[in-house]
Design an enzyme around this catalytic site. Structure first.
Site, PDB file in Angstrom:
ATOM      1  N   HIS A 104       0.980  -1.287   0.127  1.00 50.50           N
ATOM      2  CA  HIS A 104       0.171   0.005   0.016  1.00 50.50           C
ATOM      3  C   HIS A 104       0.822   1.319  -0.274  1.00 50.50           C
ATOM      4  O   HIS A 104       0.245   2.450   0.265  1.00 50.50           O
ATOM      5  CB  HIS A 104      -0.932  -0.197   1.355  1.00 50.50           C
ATOM      6  CG  HIS A 104      -2.392  -0.782   1.049  1.00 50.50           C
ATOM      7  ND1 HIS A 104      -2.792  -1.922   1.445  1.00 50.50           N
ATOM      8  CD2 HIS A 104      -3.076  -0.471  -0.094  1.00 50.50           C
ATOM      9  CE1 HIS A 104      -3.873  -2.031   0.816  1.00 50.50           C
ATOM     10  NE2 HIS A 104      -4.155  -1.383   0.003  1.00 50.50           N
ATOM     11  N   ASP A 166      -6.550   5.333   9.156  1.00 55.39           N
ATOM     12  CA  ASP A 166      -7.993   5.790   8.856  1.00 55.39           C
ATOM     13  C   ASP A 166      -8.349   4.253   7.969  1.00 55.39           C
ATOM     14  O   ASP A 166      -9.409   4.027   7.883  1.00 55.39           O
ATOM     15  CB  ASP A 166      -7.838   6.661   7.799  1.00 55.39           C
ATOM     16  CG  ASP A 166      -7.501   8.151   8.349  1.00 55.39           C
ATOM     17  OD1 ASP A 166      -7.899   8.090   9.382  1.00 55.39           O
ATOM     18  OD2 ASP A 166      -7.268   9.012   7.689  1.00 55.39           O
ATOM     19  N   GLU A 282     -10.143  14.709  13.505  1.00 54.09           N
ATOM     20  CA  GLU A 282      -9.560  15.068  12.030  1.00 54.09           C
ATOM     21  C   GLU A 282      -9.983  16.227  11.365  1.00 54.09           C
ATOM     22  O   GLU A 282     -10.716  16.880  12.109  1.00 54.09           O
ATOM     23  CB  GLU A 282      -9.564  13.750  11.207  1.00 54.09           C
ATOM     24  CG  GLU A 282      -8.364  12.636  11.724  1.00 54.09           C
ATOM     25  CD  GLU A 282      -8.323  11.627  10.447  1.00 54.09           C
ATOM     26  OE1 GLU A 282      -8.669  11.808   9.202  1.00 54.09           O
ATOM     27  OE2 GLU A 282      -7.872  10.574  10.721  1.00 54.09           O
TER      28      GLU A 282
HETATM   29  P1  FAD Z   1       3.907  -1.933   2.395  1.00 52.79           P
HETATM   30  O1  FAD Z   1       3.523  -0.908   1.691  1.00 52.79           O
HETATM   31  O2  FAD Z   1       3.820  -3.263   1.903  1.00 52.79           O
HETATM   32  O3  FAD Z   1       5.343  -1.638   3.011  1.00 52.79           O
HETATM   33  C1  FAD Z   1       5.814  -0.287   3.428  1.00 52.79           C
HETATM   34  C2  FAD Z   1       7.241  -0.570   3.779  1.00 52.79           C
HETATM   35  O4  FAD Z   1       7.499  -1.199   5.176  1.00 52.79           O
HETATM   36  C3  FAD Z   1       8.096  -1.034   2.947  1.00 52.79           C
HETATM   37  O5  FAD Z   1       9.369  -0.458   3.132  1.00 52.79           O
HETATM   38  C4  FAD Z   1       8.316  -2.280   3.482  1.00 52.79           C
HETATM   39  O6  FAD Z   1       9.511  -3.139   2.985  1.00 52.79           O
HETATM   40  C5  FAD Z   1       8.192  -2.313   5.129  1.00 52.79           C
HETATM   41  N1  FAD Z   1       7.776  -3.567   5.648  1.00 52.79           N
HETATM   42  C6  FAD Z   1       6.528  -4.160   5.313  1.00 52.79           C
HETATM   43  N2  FAD Z   1       6.460  -5.050   6.151  1.00 52.79           N
HETATM   44  C7  FAD Z   1       7.276  -5.189   7.087  1.00 52.79           C
HETATM   45  C8  FAD Z   1       7.543  -5.938   8.380  1.00 52.79           C
HETATM   46  N3  FAD Z   1       6.741  -6.723   8.597  1.00 52.79           N
HETATM   47  N4  FAD Z   1       8.669  -5.410   8.788  1.00 52.79           N
HETATM   48  C9  FAD Z   1       9.603  -4.556   8.597  1.00 52.79           C
HETATM   49  N5  FAD Z   1       9.181  -3.603   7.327  1.00 52.79           N
HETATM   50  C10 FAD Z   1       8.075  -3.957   6.707  1.00 52.79           C
HETATM   51  N6  FAD Z   1      -1.100   5.353   6.713  1.00 52.79           N
HETATM   52  C11 FAD Z   1      -1.341   5.939   7.967  1.00 52.79           C
HETATM   53  O7  FAD Z   1      -0.488   6.175   8.943  1.00 52.79           O
HETATM   54  N7  FAD Z   1      -2.435   6.522   8.467  1.00 52.79           N
HETATM   55  C12 FAD Z   1      -3.343   6.510   7.349  1.00 52.79           C
HETATM   56  O8  FAD Z   1      -4.743   7.036   8.002  1.00 52.79           O
HETATM   57  C13 FAD Z   1      -3.266   5.684   6.156  1.00 52.79           C
HETATM   58  N8  FAD Z   1      -4.415   5.619   5.314  1.00 52.79           N
HETATM   59  C14 FAD Z   1      -4.114   4.864   4.252  1.00 52.79           C
HETATM   60  C15 FAD Z   1      -4.946   4.531   3.317  1.00 52.79           C
HETATM   61  C16 FAD Z   1      -4.573   3.979   2.041  1.00 52.79           C
HETATM   62  C17 FAD Z   1      -5.921   3.877   1.224  1.00 52.79           C
HETATM   63  C18 FAD Z   1      -3.467   3.484   1.788  1.00 52.79           C
HETATM   64  C19 FAD Z   1      -3.118   2.896   0.601  1.00 52.79           C
HETATM   65  C20 FAD Z   1      -2.430   3.808   2.475  1.00 52.79           C
HETATM   66  C21 FAD Z   1      -2.849   4.571   4.135  1.00 52.79           C
HETATM   67  N9  FAD Z   1      -1.666   4.802   4.883  1.00 52.79           N
HETATM   68  C22 FAD Z   1      -1.614   5.213   6.125  1.00 52.79           C
HETATM   69  C23 FAD Z   1      -0.287   4.639   4.625  1.00 52.79           C
HETATM   70  C24 FAD Z   1       0.222   3.092   5.106  1.00 52.79           C
HETATM   71  O9  FAD Z   1       0.454   3.317   6.362  1.00 52.79           O
HETATM   72  C25 FAD Z   1       1.429   2.708   4.129  1.00 52.79           C
HETATM   73  O10 FAD Z   1       1.006   2.474   3.022  1.00 52.79           O
HETATM   74  C26 FAD Z   1       2.035   1.567   4.864  1.00 52.79           C
HETATM   75  O11 FAD Z   1       3.302   1.428   4.283  1.00 52.79           O
HETATM   76  C27 FAD Z   1       1.566   0.258   5.199  1.00 52.79           C
HETATM   77  O12 FAD Z   1       1.267  -0.349   3.968  1.00 52.79           O
HETATM   78  P2  FAD Z   1       1.444  -1.849   3.927  1.00 52.79           P
HETATM   79  O13 FAD Z   1       1.245  -2.660   5.088  1.00 52.79           O
HETATM   80  O14 FAD Z   1       1.025  -2.415   2.523  1.00 52.79           O
HETATM   81  O15 FAD Z   1       3.063  -1.842   3.880  1.00 52.79           O
END
Ligand code: FAD
Length: 522
Positions: A104, A166, A282
């Site tokens: 994400h 969120d 917010e």
């Molecule tokens: P990824 O995108 O898959 O990874 C993000 C990073 O973390 C990468 O560098 C990855 O290598 C690393 N990573 C992943 N898993 C691990 C692990 N287990 N250990 C160590 N490193 C790891 N963020 C907020 O703070 N508040 C919000 O309200 C918010 N709303 C969002 C709404 C939407 C629709 C979207 C798409 C994103 C939102 N985000 C928000 C952002 C979100 O926090 C980031 O995208 C975050 O990266 C989490 O996504 P993911 O779990 O898919 O991680």
């Protein structure tokens, strides 16, 4: 919305990636890295089929594309340790490794060009709720787990995490690598402030349990550490009693100063056990151009007067708050809320209120996602920009950015969030970076664009950043996107040295999360 047949374009993009990876597949079968990895006991968890490779090559942003050599779908955390240890010492071919939650991210942060992407979600669901005298209720959850699953599991025990994002279809490891912020942050701190302990596989392939008392350097480095120091396989999360329902309120302002004065007053009430504190605060910027992103909250009968207020002012600011309640507080919640909101200066008669279930409130973005998916508007480019802006300059930001850039350009589609947080709810020992003021605002331009015009949105983002730089507004990017060492040094400021030292200690070969482009340029 500015779209260029997004669904067709998205399908075309995936088809092109699939085609190119199909062409590459015979090459991949003979890829020396893949062949070397086949000698490991994780051979059966390695994937090079076009679908796996294509999925790991893109993210929610749909802007960056990096093709990995291999995808690992681990069956156990030990499988990840085997891979990392091999990369660290035995492999004859250097390669990088990226944990991928759900991808994400919006700028390739979970990608690893020519390396190995670890699809964390294959580890499945694991949530154990416990209680201790010192911690009260807490949950041990896998780093791969979606927050929505954590919520569902903890609710079975009548408890819930207290700090949220969120959107709940994000992984625990992914949000803890950034901070994890939402309307609860002013009161409970970001998600990284609500972790007691973690299991982490460092860049040398070793498992460590870390906490403020055990391996504290690793613990504080990993929280907000952008995946640079280790892969989180378990986190122990703080829990509180679960409420049943939420009173969800939106109030409209035409005057920015009144808006921020009220927001700041509301977040100044933040004692954990205060009945007079809100649970969520917010805010948003309302414009005609992005009305698709906020209008659905309002009833059909309220919309005409809201739109005419918007026509009159062009920009409106909305404070969004929630107060949770359960059987114990059901009879007093209305009175408490009235007291909290009584002296606010929103436009008279422009307060709107709903009473919804706790889960429906927390999971509110899911409903929007499903609508956007139906309209083919979810899988489109997302050139997001998220900033932390010091309170002392938020009025300048309003004039220079909201009025003179965003309103003038009139291209902004998607929500624009603005809400304040309290600095003292963050722990400075953690890697996450925030402005050096007691109160700072998060401003999130959660833009969605077409496949052919995302650069136009990026230009607007650049203009915003340039305005801040030219006017000495010391913003920090959240979910940062930089490419040069100079920019990262500037971003981390006084924390840069410690960040570098932790990298040398925990991931000396610079294997982990190369997509962040801090220590790797691929
Ligand atoms: P990824 O995108 O898959 O990874 C993000 C990073 O973390 C990468 O560098 C990855 O290598 C690393 N990573 C992943 N898993 C691990 C692990 N287990 N250990 C160590 N490193 C790891 N963020 C907020 O703070 N508040 C919000 O309200 C918010 N709303 C969002 C709404 C939407 C629709 C979207 C798409 C994103 C939102 N985000 C928000 C952002 C979100 O926090 C980031 O995208 C975050 O990266 C989490 O996504 P993911 O779990 O898919 O991680």
């Amino acid at each position: 919305m500015a779209q260029n047949h997004p669904v067709v374009s998205h399908c075309m993009a995936i088809t092109l990636i699939l085609m190119s990876t199909l062409v590459c597949q015979s090459k991949l079968l003979n890829d020396p890295l893949y062949r070397e990895l086949l000698s490991l006991p994780i051979a059966s968890d390695l994937h090079i089929d076009p679908e796996s490779i294509a999925e790991a090559s893109v993210d929610f942003g749909l802007i960056v594309r990096k093709i990995p050599a291999v995808v690992l779908r681990p069956s156990h955390p030990e499988d990840i340790a085997v891979l990392v240890a091999f990369a660290n010492s035995k492999s004859s071919i250097p390669f990088t490794i990226s944990a991928r939650g759900c991808g994400h991210s919006v700028r390739g942060q979970a990608m690893a060009r020519d390396g190995v992407v670890v699809d964390m979600t294959s580890l499945g669901n694991k949530t154990a709720v416990s209680w201790s005298q010192s911690l009260g209720h807490y949950a041990d959850v896998g780093g791969q787990q979606l927050w929505i699953n954590v919520l569902e599991e903890t609710l079975k025990h009548g408890v819930t995490p207290v700090s949220w994002t969120d959107y709940l279809y994000l992984t625990v490891g992914g949000t803890l690598s950034n901070a994890g912020i939402s309307g609860e942050t002013f009161r409970y701190g970001p998600q990284i402030s609500n972790v007691y302990e973690m299991d982490v596989i460092t860049g040398t392939g070793h498992f460590f349990t870390c906490s403020p008392h055990k391996n504290p350097e690793l613990f504080y480095s990993v929280l907000g550490g952008l995946g640079q120091f280790g892969i989180i396989t378990r986190a122990r999360i703080a829990l509180g009693q679960a409420p049943k329902r939420a009173i969800w309120v939106r109030m409209l302002y035409s005057d920015f100063s009144a808006f921020t004065t009220d927001q700041e007053r509301l977040i100044s009430l933040h004692g954990r056990d205060q009945d007079e504190a809100l649970d969520y605060v917010e805010g948003q910027l309302f414009m005609r151009r992005n009305s698709d992103s906020w209008i659905s909250f309002f009833s059909l009968s309220d919309r005409p007067r809201l739109m005419s207020l918007l026509t009159e002012h062009e920009l409106l600011y909305c404070i969004e708050v929630a107060k949770f309640y359960d059987e114990r507080t059901r009879s007093t919640v209305d009175k408490d809320l009235k007291t909290i909101l009584k002296d606010l200066s929103h436009v008279p008669e422009f307060l709107f209120q709903k009473d919804v279930g706790y889960v429906d409130f927390l999971n509110r973005v899911r409903a929007e996602e499903l609508t956007l998916r139906e309209l083919g508007l979810w899988n489109v480019p997302h050139p997001w920009l998220n900033l932390f802006v010091p309170k002392s300059r938020i009025a300048d930001f309003n004039t220079g950015v909201f009025k003179n850039i965003v309103l003038r350009k009139n291209i902004t589609t998607g929500p624009v969030l603005i809400y304040p947080m309290n600095n003292d709810k963050w722990d400075d020992r953690m890697s996450a970076v925030i402005p050096d003021e007691d109160v700072f605002y998060t401003v999130g331009f959660l833009l969605s664009s077409g496949f052919k015009d995302w650069q136009e949105f990026d230009l607007q983002n650049k203009e915003v950043l340039l305005f801040c730089e030219d006017n000495g507004i010391k913003v920090k990017q959240y979910l940062p996107n930089y490419s040069t060492e100079r920019e990262w040094m500037q971003h981390f400021g006084p924390k840069w040295r410690a960040f570098q030292e932790s990298k040398a200690q925990f991931d000396p070969k610079m294997l982990l999360s190369p997509g962040q482009r801090i220590f790797n340029q691929n």
